[in-house]
Design an enzyme around this catalytic site. Structure first.
Site: not given
Lengths: 553, 553
Positions: A92, A379, A71, A407, A299, A271, A103, A69
């Site tokens: 945010r 993808f 990205t 991406w 979310f 959220a 990470k 989202k």
């Protein structure tokens, strides 16, 4: 494929002064924090022309496969710049503490990222530290009030205001203190939440200006007196100092994308127990500066988009002009029952089966008066047949479903999406929230559960009902509701993927965020202080010989 | 007389870029935090010429009358600029939390202040927030280690590492947690200190660079194992992440005086359980940039100057070239037995009686090989006769005692002091610390107590003695000692003003700051988490209509 961090390190950042100048921010409105971050002083901005168009990016229910989202928000914003649209991205800002558990999140991924990743993930411009300070000042003033005679007659057992740290620290969830006798105070049960769960975070993100901020801080209920009436933040006279502590934090933070386009990163409320959107001030400042503003909600659309519209837009008087609904072939396959390890295999049937999740989100968003555009976040293993299934399904609703390759390719990969969405935003939408302000609180909860989640029944105990009633009598009946449930399913069962039906939503508990201005309805286990995993990522984070941070991403 | 805040508001600040440029800081070494604050990247500074002269400002024992140590540091620095000396001022940065208890301290007063006062007193550049985060990350990782099986076999009853907040919050001094059962961890007694009391603050202020910082962080003892051997920070692998959190905090902060001269404000360790000086990095950076560096130490010379020389200079390989000892007629009168309300009356006898305090400090400083210059920080009610008493006493030691009017007149009021001190610094001094590294720890404590405080006897329980012995066996015997006692008297009795004799110093407790590199000897009640007063100043702090902070000063 280079990793996110490799791509980030090869990026050439522009000085933030240049990014600001290109966005029309005059020097006197720019407050630099290092070379690549700045705060924006709204009072020093030139007068706004017509406000820009607001584009919300939301998504299907999240799965471990990832939907991308943020990205997509970054890619769409960069793509809008490419097709000549004056655009600002509003996201945010991430929480520091959790970076040491798993990470760090960064913001975005691949060729669609916001920079500088490490500073954004660490102290950034200190907003969360300011919120932590303001929150804990109020906590200290409450215990100090009790210590010095408790003139307000606050019931020690009913202090609802806890403390916060921006840290994953399960050991602080539940404590007893102060111990040690007379000089330390009166022992009671209390605990710590993570800073993003602070009501002050929600308030900062909903306030229209400093004055409104102070009013909302004053409105916070800190607990109840012996006569069961509420005690407010302003009763212990903390609201002025808290506002002073937040005077810089309220200013939007300017950073840049990998393509050197401007982005506001500002605020980051939970959220679940909060509304999960960047600050109203950032969004409104962006709308005054740009023709298109791309923003996102937390979310999936059932939680994030619903709150964006019913909480943030309602309170701030905003309206979205277009919505982008992000989906991936892989995530839909998981919704269709495929295990994560089997996602590399083409599986048209599973996509078809899982597309019911996307379908329901499209239907839901139409209930707000807006037909979304589906962004298929591509993808490299996705097959044409799988994608065709999504497009076919979307077409039933007259909804475009566009393949996006931001991406891999940055803004160039999302130009088609940008053209379609800009056109839709220009046309505008007939936005309406899901329920009116006047609806009773219990009915608002029921409306969201039935209309958005598609619950067959909604269960509220007599205690919950009478609590809602009481708040209505106290004047909080016009507040929107903020639903706290699992993000993984429309239902309250995180394993019920796709488009579950025939389920009950039980409201276990309700909480009043009187300063933020909403009632939280809790339908599940809600964790407001995370813990660290067995091997926290912190163990492998260090500065290398060149002062570069290793292990954070 | 205008108040400090009125003077501050009339000041014309220069952009920090100009202040930096005038000090020879190239653009690439300047990291701005807003328009009037910046951090200095030492790696981007031009190569240093011969290091500058180091001038320490210290004072007689503090009284409620005030002695004006920071004010004199600022005035002296401005005066050195006036007489054409390239000078840099190095001060501590103030703690945020206490500003909400009693009014904020600012830095300096009258016409000798450091700006911007409000930002310096609030979040400043986030250094203390970074220290809070690093400290509490270690705390979370310790409890997390115990939670996931406690492979190190840390004794729950012997975890010495607590948590910190930059807040006056007595309710957190002593707590029990985690409660709530299996998912939260193993309950134990613990608590919070204020951030300036964190060992990390002391470490940040003593580290020579990032590598040394990480080593010292790793050396922190977090508690003891079941076999009573120490467990270190590096055993829970927190040192790398903590260093990452502190990578910006370690850089000196540049601000300016009212006369637009440069000042580093960096670090602010407690002056009782720690050494109470600004960072070694700021001092060394300043010495590389300027011909004269004016710095100060906490409390009176018995605590502050002694620690500056025996702890900071010893560890950092620094040596002071001149010392200024600040005194006021009013404070000496109080040392001579006059009550605060009677200070307006001239009283030559009381000055003579109280001058024994000044006298002993002069003697003490000579033990370090440096004959100080006395700065008589002038107050408009001081009489010539009272001042003559001070000058006469000082002359016995061949010590100049110079009237300074920098409070009223800024740098112009301290030019005579500047000339004398610059000449003395040019001549240099034959500095030697009070005791050698090799002296046993107990003897070091006794040496400070007898030589500096003039104790007749020093009492250490067998437990204290055996603890010191044990640390010597563990390899910590070469550490300096850091004395924690009242700042109001040479003795451990805060009411024994002047130059008390015939008293005993009892060492109640000793603590090892293995990362900072000193042993703390506690001879009195030491509070590491303050409380708020009955009417905290926070109640009256607010932002006015113009966004100006009211009530902070």
């Amino acid at each position: 494929m280079p990793t996110d961090i490799e791509i980030a390190r090869q990026a050439t950042l522009k000085p933030i002064t240049e990014v600001a100048a290109a966005s029309g921010v005059p020097d006197e409105a720019l407050i630099p924090y290092g070379k690549y971050k700045a705060k924006i002083d709204r009072d020093a901005l030139p007068p706004a022309a017509a406000p820009g168009k607001l584009i919300l990016v939301t998504a299907i229910n999240p799965t471990p496969a990832g939907e991308g989202k943020t990205t997509t928000s970054v890619g769409l914003s960069d793509a809008l710049h490419r097709i000549g649209k004056k655009t600002l991205l509003c996201l945010r800002e991430p929480s520091l503490g959790p970076c040491f558990g798993v990470k760090g999140g960064g913001a975005g991924g691949g060729k669609s990222q916001v920079m500088p990743m490490d500073e954004i993930n660490l102290h950034f411009t200190g907003d969360f530290h300011a919120i932590t300070s303001a929150h804990n000042l109020l906590s200290a003033m409450i215990d100090n009030h009790i210590y010095w005679g408790n003139a307000l007659e606050i019931d020690l057992r009913r202090v609802t205001w806890r403390r916060v740290l921006d840290m994953n620290d399960r050991a602080l969830r539940q404590i007893v203190g102060p111990l040690g006798g007379v000089s330390n105070g009166f022992p009671r049960e209390t605990g710590f939440d993570i800073t993003v769960a602070s009501e002050i975070m929600a308030i900062l993100c909903l306030a229209s200006d400093l004055k409104d901020l102070q009013k909302r801080l004053g409105d916070i209920i800190i607990g109840y007196r012996r006569d069961k009436t509420p005690a407010f933040c302003r009763d212990v006279k903390a609201d002025g100092s808290m506002t002073v502590l937040l005077k810089d934090a309220i200013m939007p933070n300017l950073v840049q994308t990998l393509e050197n386009n401007p982005a506001f990163l500002h605020g980051g409320p939970f959220a679940n127990i909060a509304h999960g959107c960047n600050s109203v001030i950032a969004t409104k400042t962006a709308l005054a500066m740009a023709d298109y503003v791309v923003t996102e909600a937390g979310f999936g659309a059932d939680l994030g988009a619903e709150k964006f519209m019913d909480v943030k837009c309602r309170i701030a008087g905003l309206k979205p002009d277009a919505i982008v609904l992000v989906a991936t072939v892989r995530a839909l396959k998981m919704n269709g029952g495929v295990a994560k390890k089997d996602l590399t295999e083409p599986n048209v049937d599973a996509v078809r089966k899982g597309a019911v999740n996307l379908e329901r989100h499209i239907e839901n968003l139409n209930k707000f008066g807006i037909n979304p555009t589906v962004a298929i976040n591509h993808f490299y293993l996705d097959t044409d047949e799988e994608i065709a299934v999504i497009q076919e399904m979307a077409s039933k609703f007259g909804t475009d479903a566009v393949i996006c390759k931001h991406w891999a390719d940055g803004g160039a990969g999302a130009e088609e999406l940008a053209k379609i969405v800009a056109a839709k935003a220009d046309k505008g939408a007939d936005f309406k929230p899901l329920y009116p302000d006047e609806m009773p609180l219990a009915d608002k909860i029921e409306t969201v559960a039935r209309e958005i989640y598609r619950a067959e029944s909604v269960t509220m105990s007599p205690a919950v009902k009478s609590q809602l009633k009481q708040w209505e009598e106290m004047g909080y009946g016009n507040f929107p509701v903020c639903m706290a449930k699992t993000q993984y399913s429309f239902s309250t069962d995180p394993t019920a993927l796709g488009a579950p039906t025939g389920f009950d939503v039980t409201i276990r508990e309700v909480r009043l965020s009187a300063g933020a201005g909403f009632v939280v309805a809790i339908a599940g286990d809600i964790m407001t202080m995370p813990g660290l995993p067995k091997v926290p990522s912190a163990e492998a984070i260090y500065l290398d010989e060149n002062g570069q941070i290793e292990g954070l991403f």
